[in-house]
Design a protein around this motif. Structure first.
Motif, PDB file in Angstrom:
ATOM      1  N   SER A  10       0.845  -1.192   0.000  1.00  0.00           N
ATOM      2  CA  SER A  10       0.000   0.000   0.000  1.00  0.00           C
ATOM      3  C   SER A  10       0.883   1.247   0.000  1.00  0.00           C
ATOM      4  CB  SER A  10      -0.928  -0.008   1.220  1.00  0.00           C
ATOM      5  OG  SER A  10      -0.163  -0.021   2.407  1.00  0.00           O
ATOM      6  N   ILE A  11       0.312   2.370  -0.345  1.00  0.00           N
ATOM      7  CA  ILE A  11       1.047   3.634  -0.402  1.00  0.00           C
ATOM      8  C   ILE A  11       1.194   4.189   1.006  1.00  0.00           C
ATOM      9  CG2 ILE A  11       0.983   6.005  -1.275  1.00  0.00           C
ATOM     10  CD1 ILE A  11      -0.650   4.966  -3.624  1.00  0.00           C
ATOM     11  N   GLN A  12       2.384   4.706   1.302  1.00  0.00           N
ATOM     12  CA  GLN A  12       2.621   5.292   2.613  1.00  0.00           C
ATOM     13  C   GLN A  12       2.147   6.739   2.614  1.00  0.00           C
ATOM     14  OE1 GLN A  12       6.599   4.892   4.001  1.00  0.00           O
ATOM     15  NE2 GLN A  12       6.166   5.797   5.979  1.00  0.00           N
ATOM     16  N   VAL A  13       1.260   7.065   3.561  1.00  0.00           N
ATOM     17  CA  VAL A  13       0.722   8.412   3.695  1.00  0.00           C
ATOM     18  C   VAL A  13       0.858   8.823   5.150  1.00  0.00           C
ATOM     19  CG1 VAL A  13      -1.321   9.876   3.468  1.00  0.00           C
ATOM     20  CG2 VAL A  13      -0.926   8.026   1.841  1.00  0.00           C
ATOM     21  N   GLY A  15       3.262   8.710   7.216  1.00  0.00           N
ATOM     22  CA  GLY A  15       3.980   7.761   8.064  1.00  0.00           C
ATOM     23  C   GLY A  15       3.270   6.446   8.284  1.00  0.00           C
ATOM     24  N   THR A  16       2.072   6.274   7.750  1.00  0.00           N
ATOM     25  CA  THR A  16       1.370   4.998   7.897  1.00  0.00           C
ATOM     26  C   THR A  16       1.181   4.377   6.523  1.00  0.00           C
ATOM     27  OG1 THR A  16      -0.802   6.032   7.740  1.00  0.00           O
ATOM     28  CG2 THR A  16       0.125   5.785   9.946  1.00  0.00           C
ATOM     29  N   GLY A  17       1.038   3.107   6.497  1.00  0.00           N
ATOM     30  CA  GLY A  17       0.840   2.397   5.245  1.00  0.00           C
ATOM     31  C   GLY A  17       2.093   1.656   4.838  1.00  0.00           C
ATOM     32  N   ALA A  18       2.249   1.429   3.558  1.00  0.00           N
ATOM     33  CA  ALA A  18       3.365   0.667   2.986  1.00  0.00           C
ATOM     34  C   ALA A  18       3.386  -0.755   3.535  1.00  0.00           C
ATOM     35  CB  ALA A  18       4.692   1.384   3.201  1.00  0.00           C
ATOM     36  N   ASN A  19       2.239  -1.286   3.839  1.00  0.00           N
ATOM     37  CA  ASN A  19       2.146  -2.649   4.354  1.00  0.00           C
ATOM     38  C   ASN A  19       2.085  -3.637   3.192  1.00  0.00           C
ATOM     39  OD1 ASN A  19       1.896  -1.637   7.015  1.00  0.00           O
ATOM     40  ND2 ASN A  19      -0.261  -1.269   6.649  1.00  0.00           N
ATOM     41  N   PRO A  20       2.762  -4.769   3.325  1.00  0.00           N
ATOM     42  CA  PRO A  20       2.682  -5.777   2.253  1.00  0.00           C
ATOM     43  C   PRO A  20       1.429  -6.633   2.408  1.00  0.00           C
ATOM     44  CG  PRO A  20       4.223  -6.493   3.928  1.00  0.00           C
ATOM     45  CD  PRO A  20       3.737  -5.124   4.341  1.00  0.00           C
ATOM     46  N   TYR A  21       0.747  -6.890   1.304  1.00  0.00           N
ATOM     47  CA  TYR A  21      -0.415  -7.769   1.286  1.00  0.00           C
ATOM     48  C   TYR A  21      -0.160  -8.861   0.257  1.00  0.00           C
ATOM     49  CZ  TYR A  21      -2.711  -4.191   4.001  1.00  0.00           C
ATOM     50  OH  TYR A  21      -3.026  -3.297   4.977  1.00  0.00           O
ATOM     51  N   ARG A  22      -0.382 -10.096   0.663  1.00  0.00           N
ATOM     52  CA  ARG A  22      -0.149 -11.230  -0.219  1.00  0.00           C
ATOM     53  C   ARG A  22      -1.466 -11.673  -0.839  1.00  0.00           C
ATOM     54  NH1 ARG A  22       2.881 -12.266   4.463  1.00  0.00           N
ATOM     55  NH2 ARG A  22       1.263 -13.664   5.170  1.00  0.00           N
ATOM     56  N   LEU A  38     -16.012 -10.425   2.471  1.00  0.00           N
ATOM     57  CA  LEU A  38     -17.032  -9.746   1.677  1.00  0.00           C
ATOM     58  C   LEU A  38     -17.397 -10.487   0.402  1.00  0.00           C
ATOM     59  CD1 LEU A  38     -15.650  -6.111   1.985  1.00  0.00           C
ATOM     60  CD2 LEU A  38     -17.412  -7.202   3.372  1.00  0.00           C
ATOM     61  N   HIS A  39     -16.603 -11.497   0.022  1.00  0.00           N
ATOM     62  CA  HIS A  39     -16.801 -12.242  -1.231  1.00  0.00           C
ATOM     63  C   HIS A  39     -16.752 -11.296  -2.426  1.00  0.00           C
ATOM     64  CE1 HIS A  39     -17.865 -15.797   1.083  1.00  0.00           C
ATOM     65  NE2 HIS A  39     -18.627 -15.006   1.808  1.00  0.00           N
ATOM     66  N   PHE A  40     -15.928 -10.276  -2.282  1.00  0.00           N
ATOM     67  CA  PHE A  40     -15.773  -9.252  -3.307  1.00  0.00           C
ATOM     68  C   PHE A  40     -14.298  -8.875  -3.320  1.00  0.00           C
ATOM     69  CE2 PHE A  40     -16.641  -5.216  -5.415  1.00  0.00           C
ATOM     70  CZ  PHE A  40     -17.710  -5.571  -6.230  1.00  0.00           C
ATOM     71  N   PRO A  41     -13.671  -8.724  -4.486  1.00  0.00           N
ATOM     72  CA  PRO A  41     -12.242  -8.435  -4.523  1.00  0.00           C
ATOM     73  C   PRO A  41     -11.878  -7.153  -3.789  1.00  0.00           C
ATOM     74  CG  PRO A  41     -13.047  -8.952  -6.716  1.00  0.00           C
ATOM     75  CD  PRO A  41     -14.238  -8.839  -5.832  1.00  0.00           C
ATOM     76  N   CYS A  42     -10.833  -7.225  -2.982  1.00  0.00           N
ATOM     77  CA  CYS A  42     -10.340  -6.037  -2.284  1.00  0.00           C
ATOM     78  C   CYS A  42      -9.470  -5.221  -3.240  1.00  0.00           C
ATOM     79  CB  CYS A  42      -9.546  -6.450  -1.053  1.00  0.00           C
ATOM     80  SG  CYS A  42      -8.103  -7.465  -1.424  1.00  0.00           S
ATOM     81  N   SER A  43      -8.986  -4.090  -2.774  1.00  0.00           N
ATOM     82  CA  SER A  43      -8.182  -3.211  -3.618  1.00  0.00           C
ATOM     83  C   SER A  43      -6.881  -3.874  -4.054  1.00  0.00           C
ATOM     84  CB  SER A  43      -7.884  -1.909  -2.883  1.00  0.00           C
ATOM     85  OG  SER A  43      -7.176  -2.172  -1.680  1.00  0.00           O
TER      86      SER A  43
END
Length: 129
Positions: A10-13, A15-22, A38-43
Motif C-alpha cells: 500500500s502507499i505510505q501516507v 507515516g502509515t501504510g506501505a504494508n505488504p499484502y499477499r 465480503l466475497h468481493f475483490p479487495c483493492s
C-alpha cells in the motif's frame, strides 16, 4: 503450506501504510481478509488484476452476479394493506408490569465493580483492608 503468488504494497501516507499484502488469485485469498469476508475483490486483488491486464469482475462471488440479483427480486411481493382493513385481534394487549419497577435502572450497560462506591468495597472486601 499456503503459496502466495503476488505481493502488493500500500502507499505510505503520513507515516502509515506501505504494508505488504499477499494475494493468491487461484485460492481467492488476500491476507487483508476483505476478499474472504465480503466475497468481493479487495483493492489489492484489483491492483493485481489491473497489472495482469485482467478483469477483477472475474473474481467476484457468484452471489453478486446479475442473474442472482434478478432471481432474488423476480418473485412477487404482497403489500400490507392499510391498518383500517386489518382484522381485529382476538386478544387484549397489555403492558408487562412485571418489568416496570420504580427504582429500576434505565440502561442497557451491565454494571460492574467500578459502579460500586467505596463503602460497598469496604463491605465486599473486608479481609483486604
Amino acid at each position: 503450506m499456503q503459496l502466495w503468488k503476488y505481493e502488493v504494497r500500500s502507499i505510505q501516507v503520513d507515516g502509515t501504510g506501505a504494508n505488504p499484502y499477499r494475494v493468491s488469485l487461484n485460492d481467492k485469498k488476500c491476507n487483508c481478509g476483505k476478499w474472504a469476508n465480503l466475497h468481493f475483490p479487495c483493492s489489492h486483488v484489483i491492483k493485481v488484476t489491473e497489472r495482469m491486464e485482467g478483469l477483477a469482475r472475474n473474481f467476484v462471488s457468484e452471489h453478486f452476479t446479475t442473474e442472482n440479483y434478478v432471481a432474488t427480486y423476480s418473485g412477487s411481493f404482497s403489500p400490507v394493506g392499510h391498518e383500517a382493513y386489518w382484522p381485529s385481534p382476538s386478544f387484549i394487549m397489555r403492558s408487562n408490569e412485571f418489568y416496570h419497577h420504580p427504582n429500576r435502572q434505565r440502561t442497557t450497560r451491565v454494571p460492574n465493580e467500578m459502579d460500586r462506591g467505596p463503602a460497598v468495597y469496604g463491605r465486599a472486601y473486608g479481609l483486604c483492608r
